[in-house]
Each structure stands twice: as C-alpha cells, then as structure tokens.
Motif scaffolding. Sequence first.
Motif, PDB file in Angstrom:
ATOM      1  N   PHE A 115      20.547   0.998  -8.053  1.00 25.14           N
ATOM      2  CA  PHE A 115      21.654   2.711  -8.110  1.00 25.14           C
ATOM      3  C   PHE A 115      21.422   3.752  -7.841  1.00 25.14           C
ATOM      4  N   GLY A 116      19.522   2.934  -8.326  1.00 27.82           N
ATOM      5  CA  GLY A 116      18.784   5.025  -8.140  1.00 27.82           C
ATOM      6  C   GLY A 116      18.641   5.023  -6.878  1.00 27.82           C
ATOM      7  N   ALA A 117      17.878   3.563  -6.064  1.00 27.90           N
ATOM      8  CA  ALA A 117      17.476   4.082  -4.817  1.00 27.90           C
ATOM      9  C   ALA A 117      18.774   4.387  -3.751  1.00 27.90           C
ATOM     10  N   VAL A 118      20.165   3.586  -3.888  1.00 33.32           N
ATOM     11  CA  VAL A 118      21.380   4.104  -3.517  1.00 33.32           C
ATOM     12  C   VAL A 118      22.033   5.482  -3.376  1.00 33.32           C
ATOM     13  N   ALA A 119      21.342   6.299  -4.561  1.00 35.99           N
ATOM     14  CA  ALA A 119      21.945   6.880  -5.602  1.00 35.99           C
ATOM     15  C   ALA A 119      21.362   8.369  -4.044  1.00 35.99           C
TER      16      ALA A 119
ATOM     17  N   VAL B 232      19.841  -3.446  -0.430  1.00 34.69           N
ATOM     18  CA  VAL B 232      18.793  -3.089  -1.305  1.00 34.69           C
ATOM     19  C   VAL B 232      18.554  -3.658  -2.466  1.00 34.69           C
ATOM     20  N   VAL B 233      19.895  -3.937  -3.629  1.00 34.20           N
ATOM     21  CA  VAL B 233      20.014  -5.400  -4.742  1.00 34.20           C
ATOM     22  C   VAL B 233      19.117  -6.830  -3.421  1.00 34.20           C
ATOM     23  N   ALA B 234      19.030  -7.400  -2.953  1.00 36.27           N
ATOM     24  CA  ALA B 234      18.580  -8.149  -2.069  1.00 36.27           C
ATOM     25  C   ALA B 234      17.109  -7.941  -1.997  1.00 36.27           C
TER      26      ALA B 234
ATOM     27  N   PRO C 205      22.237   2.208   6.765  1.00 41.27           N
ATOM     28  CA  PRO C 205      23.761   1.601   6.507  1.00 41.27           C
ATOM     29  C   PRO C 205      24.882   2.797   5.867  1.00 41.27           C
ATOM     30  N   LEU C 206      24.523   4.090   4.636  1.00 41.32           N
ATOM     31  CA  LEU C 206      25.167   4.839   4.173  1.00 41.32           C
ATOM     32  C   LEU C 206      25.344   6.018   5.567  1.00 41.32           C
ATOM     33  N   LEU C 207      24.308   6.354   6.154  1.00 39.79           N
ATOM     34  CA  LEU C 207      24.353   7.250   7.978  1.00 39.79           C
ATOM     35  C   LEU C 207      25.328   6.592   8.955  1.00 39.79           C
ATOM     36  N   ALA C 208      25.585   5.646   8.869  1.00 37.47           N
ATOM     37  CA  ALA C 208      26.400   5.210   9.657  1.00 37.47           C
ATOM     38  C   ALA C 208      27.702   5.106   9.104  1.00 37.47           C
TER      39      ALA C 208
ATOM     40  N   PHE D 246      13.199   1.432  -0.668  1.00 42.37           N
ATOM     41  CA  PHE D 246      14.460   0.703  -1.179  1.00 42.37           C
ATOM     42  C   PHE D 246      15.589   2.298  -0.985  1.00 42.37           C
ATOM     43  N   VAL D 247      15.108   3.638  -0.658  1.00 40.31           N
ATOM     44  CA  VAL D 247      15.253   4.402  -0.344  1.00 40.31           C
ATOM     45  C   VAL D 247      15.854   4.479   1.430  1.00 40.31           C
ATOM     46  N   LEU D 248      14.504   4.253   1.824  1.00 41.91           N
ATOM     47  CA  LEU D 248      14.276   4.221   3.041  1.00 41.91           C
ATOM     48  C   LEU D 248      15.373   3.271   3.715  1.00 41.91           C
TER      49      LEU D 248
END
Length: 239
Positions: free
Chosen positions: A35-39, A159-161, A105-108, A98-100
């Motif tokens: 969740f840190g990376a996704v945030a 990311v979790v995977a 998918p967030l952009l899309a 992880f952020v990269l």
Amino acid sequence: MNLLLDAIAWLLAPERLTGAHPLPAALVVHLGYTFGAVALAALVGIPAGWAIGHTGRGREIAVGISGAARAIPSFGLILLLVLLMGVTQKPAAAITAFVLLAIPPLLAGAYAGLEAIDRRIIDAARAQGMSEWQILWRVEVPLGLPLLVAGLRSAVLQVVATVTLAAYVSLGGLGYDIIQGIALRRFDQVLGGAIAVAVLALVLDGVFALLQRAATPRHLRSAARPEGARGGRREVRSA
C-alpha cells in the motif's frame, strides 16, 4: 496431496505466530510495502490519467507506457535498481520498483474512466456554464470512479504479488518463507508461503471488487444486469 497437507500443517503450526519470523509480522511488512508503493504511484498516475482523460492529449503515450510495463520483468527491475542505487538502499530500490509497476494500471484506470463517459454529458455540463475544473471534479471524476477503482485493484494485485520477490533482497514479507524454503528444500514451507500470498491476493481482490461495485452508480449497475435476468423476474411475477 501429502505436500498440500504438509503445507497447511506448516501454516497452522504455533511457530508461525511465535517464531523468529512470525506470519503476522510478515503480513504487516507485505501490506506496508504494497500500500505504500500504490499510494506513491497514485500521486503520479491518477492526476496524469485525469489530465489525459480530460484533455484527450497524451493518450498514445499512456497506452504505450501501460503496454510496455507488462513486458518489464519484476525481479529484474528490482535487482537492477538495487545495483544502481547501491546495496545500502535496498528498501528505496524495492519501493521504487513497486511504484514503477503500479503507475501504469492506475494511469490507465484514471484516463479510461474519463474517456468512457458519454460526451453528451460533458457538453451538457459546459452548456450550463460549468468551468473545466468543475466539469472534472463534479462530473468526470465521480462518473469515472468505477474504472479508477478497477485500475487501483489491478495495481494492488500486481504489487502484492511482486512484493513477494522483495525477500530476494532481504526485505522480508511473506516471500521470506518461500525463499528460505527453497534454500532449505523445505517444500512444505515453500507451498505454505505461496498459499499465504495467494490467500492475501484473493482477499484484497474481493475487497476491491466490492469497492468497485460500491463506486458504480446504482442506475449503471441495474443497466449492466442482463436483460434475461430482468425479464425472467417479470415473467415469474406475471405468472
């Protein structure tokens, strides 16, 4: 079958709660990285996606980035960043990887959510005198929220995977038991760790599926229901 039973027994053993690397602590580390990376990725991917979806500019770049990201080997990216940033910066290198991986998918999801909106709705909002900023926040963002949540769901699962591979650079998480089990040839431990990661991914997928459904307006949910199902109910009542 025996290996599966052994893996389940390994997962349920008291040592998983009180050992040197307890499962709850590994779970917290795993979720923290996820969740840190996704945030962090959301701070970049979502505004950029909204800008692309609202203006219509840069869509080809966004599609290219999203497509190219699927070809990047996660493990190779982590090791490359560790080598570039130095072994003393392993956490920063892993988080960067992880952020990269989470940005595409967030952009899309962000720009696809805005692109999917009927242009007549946007034209009607402009005709009422709404500014571009008001159109974005009051019309486009709420209507595009379901696809944004879908992008967030995809990013979290990716990311979790991938966080499982963080154990290769000694960062812990649920992947630690898998990596250690391979080295020790403890295949029950390897399978048990894999089951833990799979269960976590399924739980997160279910949570975000519910969030995606909740983000979808009620009238759109009923419109997406198959006609046969609605017609079937009417026929039962008429009978």
